[in-house]
Design a protein around this motif. Structure first.
Motif, PDB file in Angstrom:
ATOM      1  N   LYS A   1     -29.546 -40.296 -17.335  1.00 28.40           N
ATOM      2  CA  LYS A   1     -28.578 -39.943 -16.291  1.00 28.40           C
ATOM      3  C   LYS A   1     -28.466 -38.431 -16.106  1.00 28.40           C
ATOM      4  O   LYS A   1     -27.972 -37.974 -15.067  1.00 28.40           O
ATOM      5  CB  LYS A   1     -27.205 -40.535 -16.618  1.00 28.40           C
ATOM      6  CG  LYS A   1     -27.190 -42.063 -16.683  1.00 28.40           C
ATOM      7  CD  LYS A   1     -25.808 -42.587 -16.975  1.00 28.40           C
ATOM      8  CE  LYS A   1     -25.806 -44.102 -17.164  1.00 28.40           C
ATOM      9  NZ  LYS A   1     -26.383 -44.845 -16.018  1.00 28.40           N
ATOM     10  N   VAL A   2     -28.891 -37.668 -17.124  1.00 25.93           N
ATOM     11  CA  VAL A   2     -28.755 -36.211 -17.038  1.00 25.93           C
ATOM     12  C   VAL A   2     -30.071 -35.468 -17.244  1.00 25.93           C
ATOM     13  O   VAL A   2     -30.215 -34.327 -16.825  1.00 25.93           O
ATOM     14  CB  VAL A   2     -27.715 -35.693 -18.067  1.00 25.93           C
ATOM     15  CG1 VAL A   2     -26.316 -36.214 -17.724  1.00 25.93           C
ATOM     16  CG2 VAL A   2     -28.089 -36.093 -19.495  1.00 25.93           C
TER      17      VAL A   2
ATOM     18  N   TYR B   1     -31.032 -44.644 -22.357  1.00 24.85           N
ATOM     19  CA  TYR B   1     -30.295 -45.121 -21.184  1.00 24.85           C
ATOM     20  C   TYR B   1     -29.341 -44.052 -20.656  1.00 24.85           C
ATOM     21  O   TYR B   1     -29.316 -43.749 -19.457  1.00 24.85           O
ATOM     22  CB  TYR B   1     -29.525 -46.388 -21.544  1.00 24.85           C
ATOM     23  CG  TYR B   1     -28.542 -46.823 -20.482  1.00 24.85           C
ATOM     24  CD1 TYR B   1     -28.982 -47.472 -19.329  1.00 24.85           C
ATOM     25  CD2 TYR B   1     -27.179 -46.564 -20.622  1.00 24.85           C
ATOM     26  CE1 TYR B   1     -28.082 -47.863 -18.345  1.00 24.85           C
ATOM     27  CE2 TYR B   1     -26.278 -46.949 -19.649  1.00 24.85           C
ATOM     28  CZ  TYR B   1     -26.728 -47.602 -18.512  1.00 24.85           C
ATOM     29  OH  TYR B   1     -25.835 -47.973 -17.543  1.00 24.85           O
ATOM     30  N   PHE B   2     -28.563 -43.473 -21.567  1.00 24.08           N
ATOM     31  CA  PHE B   2     -27.605 -42.455 -21.135  1.00 24.08           C
ATOM     32  C   PHE B   2     -28.289 -41.126 -20.831  1.00 24.08           C
ATOM     33  O   PHE B   2     -27.910 -40.418 -19.899  1.00 24.08           O
ATOM     34  CB  PHE B   2     -26.518 -42.272 -22.196  1.00 24.08           C
ATOM     35  CG  PHE B   2     -25.575 -43.435 -22.287  1.00 24.08           C
ATOM     36  CD1 PHE B   2     -24.695 -43.719 -21.261  1.00 24.08           C
ATOM     37  CD2 PHE B   2     -25.589 -44.257 -23.399  1.00 24.08           C
ATOM     38  CE1 PHE B   2     -23.829 -44.802 -21.332  1.00 24.08           C
ATOM     39  CE2 PHE B   2     -24.729 -45.346 -23.487  1.00 24.08           C
ATOM     40  CZ  PHE B   2     -23.846 -45.629 -22.455  1.00 24.08           C
TER      41      PHE B   2
ATOM     42  N   CYS C   1     -26.529 -32.312 -23.216  1.00 22.82           N
ATOM     43  CA  CYS C   1     -25.895 -31.998 -21.930  1.00 22.82           C
ATOM     44  C   CYS C   1     -25.495 -30.529 -21.861  1.00 22.82           C
ATOM     45  O   CYS C   1     -25.593 -29.893 -20.798  1.00 22.82           O
ATOM     46  CB  CYS C   1     -24.674 -32.879 -21.718  1.00 22.82           C
ATOM     47  SG  CYS C   1     -25.066 -34.601 -21.314  1.00 22.82           S
TER      48      CYS C   1
ATOM     49  N   ARG D   1     -25.666 -33.947 -12.057  1.00 28.57           N
ATOM     50  CA  ARG D   1     -26.406 -35.209 -12.079  1.00 28.57           C
ATOM     51  C   ARG D   1     -25.468 -36.384 -12.315  1.00 28.57           C
ATOM     52  O   ARG D   1     -25.613 -37.449 -11.701  1.00 28.57           O
ATOM     53  CB  ARG D   1     -27.480 -35.170 -13.157  1.00 28.57           C
ATOM     54  CG  ARG D   1     -28.701 -34.330 -12.805  1.00 28.57           C
ATOM     55  CD  ARG D   1     -29.705 -34.300 -13.954  1.00 28.57           C
ATOM     56  NE  ARG D   1     -30.905 -33.589 -13.582  1.00 28.57           N
ATOM     57  CZ  ARG D   1     -31.979 -34.147 -13.006  1.00 28.57           C
ATOM     58  NH1 ARG D   1     -31.971 -35.440 -12.764  1.00 28.57           N
ATOM     59  NH2 ARG D   1     -33.033 -33.426 -12.706  1.00 28.57           N
ATOM     60  N   LEU D   2     -24.497 -36.209 -13.232  1.00 27.89           N
ATOM     61  CA  LEU D   2     -23.536 -37.276 -13.503  1.00 27.89           C
ATOM     62  C   LEU D   2     -22.697 -37.580 -12.262  1.00 27.89           C
ATOM     63  O   LEU D   2     -22.420 -38.744 -11.950  1.00 27.89           O
ATOM     64  CB  LEU D   2     -22.636 -36.888 -14.675  1.00 27.89           C
ATOM     65  CG  LEU D   2     -23.257 -36.984 -16.068  1.00 27.89           C
ATOM     66  CD1 LEU D   2     -22.284 -36.448 -17.121  1.00 27.89           C
ATOM     67  CD2 LEU D   2     -23.629 -38.429 -16.387  1.00 27.89           C
TER      68      LEU D   2
ATOM     69  N   PHE E   1     -24.746 -39.530  -9.805  1.00 31.48           N
ATOM     70  CA  PHE E   1     -24.868 -40.928 -10.207  1.00 31.48           C
ATOM     71  C   PHE E   1     -23.590 -41.699  -9.898  1.00 31.48           C
ATOM     72  O   PHE E   1     -23.636 -42.821  -9.395  1.00 31.48           O
ATOM     73  CB  PHE E   1     -25.182 -41.031 -11.700  1.00 31.48           C
ATOM     74  CG  PHE E   1     -25.164 -42.448 -12.215  1.00 31.48           C
ATOM     75  CD1 PHE E   1     -26.256 -43.282 -12.028  1.00 31.48           C
ATOM     76  CD2 PHE E   1     -24.042 -42.948 -12.863  1.00 31.48           C
ATOM     77  CE1 PHE E   1     -26.223 -44.599 -12.476  1.00 31.48           C
ATOM     78  CE2 PHE E   1     -24.013 -44.258 -13.316  1.00 31.48           C
ATOM     79  CZ  PHE E   1     -25.099 -45.091 -13.123  1.00 31.48           C
ATOM     80  N   ASP E   2     -22.446 -41.101 -10.235  1.00 29.57           N
ATOM     81  CA  ASP E   2     -21.172 -41.774  -9.979  1.00 29.57           C
ATOM     82  C   ASP E   2     -20.983 -42.054  -8.490  1.00 29.57           C
ATOM     83  O   ASP E   2     -20.503 -43.130  -8.097  1.00 29.57           O
ATOM     84  CB  ASP E   2     -20.010 -40.927 -10.507  1.00 29.57           C
ATOM     85  CG  ASP E   2     -19.916 -40.947 -12.019  1.00 29.57           C
ATOM     86  OD1 ASP E   2     -20.505 -41.864 -12.633  1.00 29.57           O
ATOM     87  OD2 ASP E   2     -19.270 -40.044 -12.592  1.00 29.57           O
TER      88      ASP E   2
END
Length: 293
Positions: free
Chosen positions: A165-166, A161-162, A268, A277-278, A281-282
């Motif tokens: 995000k990257v 899942y995490f 990361c 990328r983070l 997403f934010d």
């Protein structure tokens, strides 16, 4: 920490009691029952030189004759000779406050056991090289398959899942059956070079078979397991152990979960565009009102 054939061993420094115990077990072909004894000894490295064979058997959840056979398998005449050796090579006083542990109820003892597992993990991470190496491997694989079945499925799902995000292509493998090898094949055809596996007890035979298949297919296997002596060890190119708690009816896995997050951090570091990328997403999450805070 010392490592052999790709497996991370020890609990931090080479002169710790746990590390010396690990070194004692290396090079021996241990049965599953004997691996369980070895794992229990490493977890209680400071106390083991003071335990009788009956006490060690109770600690590991095996029979007393199994402890004797374990000592013989390590090359000793019996358990007394093994204990004498342990007192010479791994001297340590019993953990402070151990005598007072009986004042805690079973729920508190389970929490304290997890705290001890996390302390062992912190000692192991004193040498960051294995985790940094794992991070580079995970970052380099496109796609990145992440395997975890049964008890380990939540660890694999949380990592995936995490990681998504990257990392540009993360593929969660959390269901077994005949499709598992097909999905490994598909990842290889798509360019995967590494497979990350979370393996926790009780270890499904399907996971062991899947790792053997993945390596035959050319994948480098990075594994988070409960012990360096877990059945998946022989099919792993790099294994980093994080103990599970056994004080409750069902195992607890705080240390493996935290190790998964540490691997995410290391991955990361190997992805130059991870921060971008983070931030993307934010920004998208804020625009969509995805979170209430």
């Amino acid at each position: 920490m010392t490592r052999g054939n790709g497996t991370t061993r020890g609990n931090g420094t080479s002169d710790s009691p746990a590390a010396r115990l690990q070194a004692l077990f290396e090079g021996h072909r241990l049965t599953p029952t004997q691996r369980r004894i070895a794992h229990s000894m490493v977890r209680r490295a400071g106390d083991v030189p003071f335990l009788s064979s009956v006490e060690l058997a109770e600690l590991a959840g095996v029979s007393q004759p199994s402890v004797t056979r374990f000592a013989v398998a390590l090359g000793f005449d019996g358990y007394p000779a093994l204990r004498k050796h342990l007192r010479e090579v791994a001297p340590a006083e019993p953990a402070a406050g151990a005598a007072g542990e009986s004042t805690y109820n079973e729920y508190q003892q389970a929490v304290l056991g997890e705290i001890e597992n996390l302390r062992h993990l912190a000692e192991l991470l004193a040498d960051p090289e294995p985790v940094e190496r794992a991070g580079r491997l995970l970052a380099s694989s496109r796609p990145l398959p992440v395997l975890g079945l049964r008890a380990a499925s939540s660890q694999a799902r949380g990592f995936a899942y995490f990681a998504a995000k990257v990392h540009p292509d993360v593929r969660l493998l959390d269901e077994g059956g005949t499709m598992l090898t097909d999905r490994i094949d598909a990842a290889v055809r798509a360019g995967a070079t590494v497979l990350l596996c979370f393996a926790l007890p009780r270890h499904p035979r399907e996971v062991v078979d899947a790792l053997a298949y993945a390596r035959d297919a050319g994948l480098t296997v990075v594994t988070v397991a409960d012990s360096a002596f877990a059945p998946v060890a022989k099919h792993s190119d790099l294994l980093i152990p994080a103990a599970v708690g056994t004080g409750l009816a069902f195992d607890t896995a705080c240390a493996p979960m935290l190790l998964g997050r540490v691997l995410l951090e290391a991955m990361c570091d190997g992805l130059p565009d991870a921060q971008a990328r983070l931030e993307e997403f934010d920004a998208a999450a804020a625009a969509r009102g995805l979170f209430v805070e």
